[in-house]
Enzyme design. Structure first.
Site, short mmCIF file in Angstrom:
data_model
loop_
_atom_site.label_atom_id
_atom_site.label_comp_id
_atom_site.label_asym_id
_atom_site.label_seq_id
_atom_site.Cartn_x
_atom_site.Cartn_y
_atom_site.Cartn_z
N LEU A 239 0.81 -1.22 0.00
CA LEU A 239 0.00 0.00 0.00
C LEU A 239 0.85 1.27 0.00
O LEU A 239 0.37 2.33 -0.38
CB LEU A 239 -0.93 0.02 1.22
CG LEU A 239 -2.33 -0.55 1.02
CD1 LEU A 239 -3.09 -0.53 2.33
CD2 LEU A 239 -3.10 0.22 -0.04
N VAL B 21 -10.38 6.63 -1.74
CA VAL B 21 -9.71 5.38 -2.10
C VAL B 21 -8.46 5.13 -1.25
O VAL B 21 -7.98 6.03 -0.57
CB VAL B 21 -9.34 5.35 -3.59
CG1 VAL B 21 -10.59 5.50 -4.44
CG2 VAL B 21 -8.35 6.47 -3.93
N GLU B 22 -7.94 3.89 -1.33
CA GLU B 22 -6.75 3.46 -0.60
C GLU B 22 -6.89 3.70 0.90
O GLU B 22 -5.94 4.11 1.58
CB GLU B 22 -5.50 4.18 -1.13
CG GLU B 22 -5.24 4.00 -2.60
CD GLU B 22 -4.71 2.63 -2.96
OE1 GLU B 22 -4.68 1.77 -2.07
OE2 GLU B 22 -4.36 2.42 -4.12
N GLY B 23 -8.07 3.47 1.43
CA GLY B 23 -8.34 3.72 2.85
C GLY B 23 -8.96 5.09 3.00
O GLY B 23 -8.28 6.11 2.90
#
Length: 819
Positions: A374, A500-502
Site C-alpha cells: 500500500l 480510495v486506498e483507505g
C-alpha cells in the site's frame, strides 16, 4: 530553598539541552542533592524528599533487577496480559507490515534531525528528466481533458496507444522486465504533472504503477510469473486491475465474503489442484478494460487437500479476464470522472494453484502482501495527484487575482483575497513538502506504512482545502464548466482521492495512531510481543527489560515537555539556524508532549483506546502535522534557505504547528480522567499555548509571491503542465499575467491623468483618441490592446448551444474494444 530550586532547574536544563539519559540525570540529581544536604547549601527537607524519589528509582531501574521484577514489572506483566484484548491475525499483519522511519523519530519525543536533514535533495536523473520533458509533456499536449471528460467519457484511442507505446504502465518496473526503472520521486513527479493536465490520464497511468498485479508480482511473484507478466504489463500488452473491495466489506477488506475452496479441476487437459472462487467486487479502476485481474479472496480447504488447516487466510491470485465465469466490463461513473472504473464478479471460477501470486507458498499471505504494498499507492500516487491539483490552483489563482479587476482595483489587493491566497500558497508548499519527503523514504528502501497513511490523508485533505479556496476566489469563472475551466474537474473529483486506498476518516481515526502507536513507539511493540510470548519466563524477562526502559522514556518526555513548554522550545538545540532552528525547537516541544501524552493515554485506556476514535484522530492530527512541519523545514533547507521563500516555509510551519498544538489541546480537554487532563495541560503548556496561525502580514507576503512571476513561484508549482499553444487556457493565463504586469505602469498613469475609458466610448475609439492626442504611443496602444484581448480570454466563461447541453452518453460503445 533558592539554591535547591536553582540546582533542580540547572539539572533539568542540562538534561534537555544535552539530551542526557534518564540514568545520568538521576545519578546527577542524587549527587547534587546529597552534596547539598551534607554541606547545608540546599533546603534539607526538600533535599530529603528529592533523594527519597531519586534513590529508589535508581535502585529499581538500574541496580536491583530482581527487586524490580518482584515489585514492579511482574505485577504489570500480569495486569497487561489479563487486560489486553486479543489481536486478530489481520491486525497483527497490518502492524507487522512495512517499516518506520521519521515518524518513529517524531513519536520518540526526541527526534534525531540528522536522519531527515542529512538526506540528499531528491533529484531527477538525466533519463527521468528527459522522460518528463519528452513523453510526459507530449502526453499532456495530446490529452484534451474536456474531450476526455465531456465528449468521449474515455481516453481517445491515440492516447491509450501512446501510454502503452511509451511504457507508462512500467514506470517503476525494472528495465530487466521492460520497464523504465524510475525512482519513486520520478514516478511522483510524472503523476503530478499528468494530474495538472487531466485527472483521467493521471489515474490511468498511476494505478498500474501502484497497488496492482505488477507491484505484487515484483515483490512476491515466482520467477516464472515475473518473466511472463512483468514485460507484458510494462509494455501495455496487458491492462491490469486489482479487485479488493466487496459491496459488503468496503474499508473492512479483511471481512470480505469472497471465497475460494481448494478443489481439483481441469486446466489444459490435465487435472490439477486449484481454487473454485466466487466473488463480487466494485470500484475497480481499469476493470472495464482490464485483461489481467488481480483478486483478493479468502481461501478455504474443506477437504484438507493441502494440509490440516481449513481457513487458509486471504490469498491473491492472477486471473486473465477472459477466463470462463469472469464477468467484467460495465462501468461506474465516480463523480463523472472518465477513467475506467467498474465492478466485476465471478461464479465458480476455477483458478489453478500456480495462478496464486508467489505460487502455493504464498497462500494465506495476501493481507500481508497488500499491507506492505500500500505504501506505493498511498505514498506516491495519491499525494502526487493532490499536489498537482494544488499547484494548478495556486498558480492560476495568483495570476487570476493579478489580472482580474473589480471596483477599479486588482482583486489580489483586497485583503479578503490576500487571506485566501496566503492559505493557497502556504498549504501547497506544506503538502508538496510532505510528498517529496515521503519519496525520499521510499528511495532508502523503507516501506513506511504509517508515514504513507499520513501523506495520503493529509495531501488529499489539504488539496481539497486549496481547491475550495481557489474556487471561492474565481467565483463564477470557477463554477461554469467548459474547456476554459481549469479548476472544476479537480473540485468535482477530489473526493475520489480522499475515499480510495483507505478512506480518510478511517485512516485518521484508526490507522495513523491506532497502528502508529504500536509500530512507532520504541517499547510498546516489544512489550506486546513479550506478553504474547508462549515461553512465559522469556516473556517476563523481555517485558521487564522493555518496561524498565519505557518508564525512563516516560519520565524523560515529561521533563522535556515541561522544560520546552516553559521556554517555548528554546531550551533545546533544534537543528540549523534562523527559521529552521526556530521551528525545529517548537517541533521538539510538541514531539515530547505528544510522546508523553500518548503514554499517559495508553496507560489509562489500554486496549480500549482503539475504540476511542475521536481521541485517536486527534493524536493522528498531531503526529501528521509534526511530520508536515518537519518536511517543510527539509524543503526549505534543500532549496538553499532562500530568503525569498521564507514567507512560504513560515506560513506552512505556523499553520502545521498550530494544528498540532490544537490537537494536543483537544486531547487534554477530552482526557478520560479530567483532573489528570488539567494537570497535564499545566505541564505541557506552562507558559500557555504560544503557537498561532499566520498573521495578516505573512498572508500578504505569500499572496504577493503567487501574484508575481519569479523563481519562488516557479519552484512552488514545479512540473505543472503549461501548454505551448496560445489557444490553451493554461498558456493564456500566463500571458495575461505577463501583459498585465508590463502594462500596469501605463494603466496607472492613464488613471492618474483621468484618461481612463468611459462608458460613452468604445475601446478601439478610446485608444484612437489617446493616440491622436499624443497621450500614448503606437507601441503602448498595442500593449493595451493585447492585454485586453488576452485578459478577456481568461475571464470569459464557456457557453453552449442548447443541443450541446442535451444528455448524451457513450453507453453503447464497447470500451474494451475502444481501449
Amino acid at each position: 530553598m533558592i539554591t535547591f530550586f536553582v540546582a533542580l532547574i540547572l539539572l533539568t536544563i542540562a538534561f534537555v539541552w544535552f539530551r542526557m539519559s534518564m540514568q545520568t540525570w538521576l545519578v546527577a540529581a542524587t549527587a547534587v542533592m546529597g552534596i547539598g544536604l551534607v554541606t547545608g547549601t540546599t533546603n534539607w527537607f526538600l533535599s530529603i524528599v528529592m533523594l527519597l524519589v531519586t534513590i529508589p528509582l535508581l535502585v529499581l531501574l538500574f541496580f536491583a533487577p530482581e527487586l524490580r521484577r518482584k515489585l514492579l514489572t511482574d505485577p504489570l506483566y500480569k495486569l497487561v496480559k489479563n487486560s489486553m484484548p486479543p489481536i486478530s491475525q489481520t491486525e497483527q499483519e497490518a502492524i507487522d507490515a512495512g517499516t518506520v522511519w521519521w515518524d518513529a523519530e517524531l513519536f520518540s519525543g526526541k527526534p534525531h534531525w540528522d536522519k531527515l536533514m542529512s538526506l540528499p535533495k531528491p533529484m531527477l536523473n538525466q533519463e527521468e528528466r528527459a522522460f518528463i520533458d519528452g513523453p510526459v509533456e507530449e502526453l499532456c499536449e495530446m490529452s484534451d481533458d474536456w474531450e476526455i471528460s465531456h465528449v468521449k467519457n474515455d481516453l481517445p484511442e491515440n492516447v491509450w496507444q501512446y501510454i502503452k507505446d511509451q511504457r507508462f504502465f512500467g514506470l517503476n518496473a525494472s528495465k530487466e522486465y521492460g520497464g523504465h526503472g524510475f525512482s519513486s520521486y520520478a514516478q511522483s513527479c510524472i503523476v503530478q504533472k499528468l494530474s495538472t493536465r487531466s485527472g483521467t490520464v493521471a489515474v490511468t497511468v498511476m494505478v498500474p504503477n501502484s497497488l496492482g498485479p505488477a507491484e505484487l508480482l515484483y515483490h512476491y511473484g515466482t520467477e516464472e510469473q515475473k518473466d511472463y507478466y512483468l514485460p507484458r504489463l510494462s509494455q501495455g500488452k496487458e491492462v491490469p486491475c486489482f479487485g479488493l473491495t466487496n459491496p459488503w466489506a468496503g474499508s473492512d477488506a479483511a471481512g470480505m465474503p469472497d471465497s475460494g475452496m481448494v478443489c481439483k479441476g481441469m486446466r489444459d487437459g490435465k487435472e490439477v489442484l486449484g481454487f473454485r472462487i466466487n466473488w463480487e467486487k466494485r470500484y475497480i479502476t481499469l476493470g472495464p478494460v482490464a485483461t489481467l485481474l488481480g483478486l483478493a479472496f479468502k481461501a478455504y480447504d474443506p477437504d484438507k487437500l493441502l494440509g490440516e488447516e481449513y481457513d487458509l487466510g486471504i490469498t491473491c491470485v492472477l486471473i486473465p479476464t477472459d477466463t470462463e465465469g469472469v464477468s467484467i466490463g460495465t462501468r461506474h461513473l465516480p463523480l463523472n470522472a472518465s477513467f475506467q472504473n467498474g465492478p466485476n464478479w465471478g461464479k465458480d471460477v476455477f483458478v489453478p494453484l500456480d495462478w496464486v501470486i508467489g505460487g502455493p507458498a504464498q497462500i494465506g499471505q495476501g493481507w500481508r502482501m497488500l499491507m506492505e504494498s500500500l505504501a506505493a499507492g498511498r505514498g506516491i500516487s495519491l499525494p502526487a495527484a493532490g499536489a498537482g491539483a494544488a499547484k494548478v490552483a495556486a498558480r492560476t489563482s495568483g495570476a487570476y487575482a493579478r489580472i482580474r479587476e473589480q471596483f477599479g482595483l486588482e482583486i489580489g489587493k483586497f485583503e479578503g483575497v490576500e487571506e485566501v491566497l496566503g492559505a493557497i500558497g502556504g498549504l501547497t508548499y506544506l503538502l508538496d513538502a510532505g510528498r517529496v519527503v515521503m519519496t525520499s523514504a521510499l528511495e532508502l528502501g523503507e516501506k513506511p506504512a504509517i508515514m504513507s497513511a499520513i501523506v495520503k490523508q493529509q495531501c488529499t485533505d489539504l488539496s481539497r482545502t486549496v481547491v475550495n479556496h481557489a474556487m471561492d476566489l474565481h467565483g463564477g469563472k470557477g463554477i461554469c464548466m467548459g474547456p476554459g475551466n481549469y479548476l472544476a474537474r479537480a473540485y468535482q473529483q477530489i473526493p475520489i482521492g480522499i475515499t480510495v486506498e483507505g478512506a480518510n476518516i478511517l485512516t485518521r481515526s484508526l490507522i495513523i495512531f491506532g497502528q502508529g502507536a504500536m509500530r512507532c513507539h520504541p517499547y510498546l511493540l516489544k512489550e506486546v510481543k513479550a506478553v504474547n510470548n508462549p515461553d512465559v519466563e522469556q516473556g517476563r524477562a523481555d517485558f521487564d527489560e522493555a518496561m524498565s526502559d519505557h518508564i525512563q522514556y516516560v519520565m524523560a518526555n515529561k521533563m522535556r515537555s515541561f522544560a520546552l513548554g516553559l521556554s517555548r522550545g528554546r531550551l533545546t538545540q533544534g537543528v540549523g539556524y534562523g527559521v529552521i532552528r526556530k521551528y525545529s525547537q517548537q517541533i521538539e516541544h510538541l514531539s515530547a508532549s505528544f510522546a508523553w501524552l500518548s503514554d499517559m493515554t495508553l496507560m489509562i485506556l489500554g486496549g480500549d483506546l482503539k475504540r476511542k476514535e475521536m481521541l485517536s484522530g486527534r493524536f493522528a492530527d498531531a503526529l501528521s502535522n509534526l511530520y508536515l512541519a518537519s518536511s517543510a523545514l527539509k524543503r526549505f533547507k534543500d532549496n538553499g534557505e532562500d530568503a525569498n521563500e521564507a514567507p512560504l516555509v513560515e506560513w506552512a510551519c505556523q499553520y502545521a504547528l498550530y494544528q498540532a498544538q490544537q490537537a494536543i489541546d483537544g486531547i487534554l480537554r477530552n482526557f478520560p480522567v479530567k483532573i489528570l487532563g488539567i494537570l497535564m495541560r499545566i505541564a505541557i503548556f506552562p507558559s500557555g499555548r504560544y503557537m498561532q496561525l499566520p498573521d495578516d502580514k505573512l498572508n500578504q507576503s505569500v499572496a504577493e509571491i503567487l501574484q508575481q512571476p519569479g523563481e519562488v513561484r516557479d519552484r512552488l508549482t514545479e512540473d505543472m503542465y503549461i501548454s505551448g499553444s496560445e489557444n490553451e487556457i493554461s498558456a493564456q493565463i500566463e500571458k495575461a499575467l505577463q501583459l498585465s504586469i508590463e502594462s500596469a505602469s501605463l494603466r496607472k498613469r492613464l488613471k492618474k491623468q483621468n484618461l481612463e475609458q468611459t462608458a460613452d466610448i468604445g475601446f478601439e475609439d478610446w485608444l484612437g483618441k489617446l493616440e491622436s492626442n499624443g497621450d500614448i504611443s503606437l507601441e503602448e496602444s498595442d500593449m493595451l490592446r493585447r492585454n485586453r484581448e488576452v485578459v478577456s480570454q481568461v475571464i470569459s466563461v464557456d457557453d453552449f448551444a442548447p443541443i450541446e447541453c442535451s444528455n448524451k452518453t457513450n453507453s453503447h460503445l464497447d470500451y474494451r474494444e475502444a481501449g
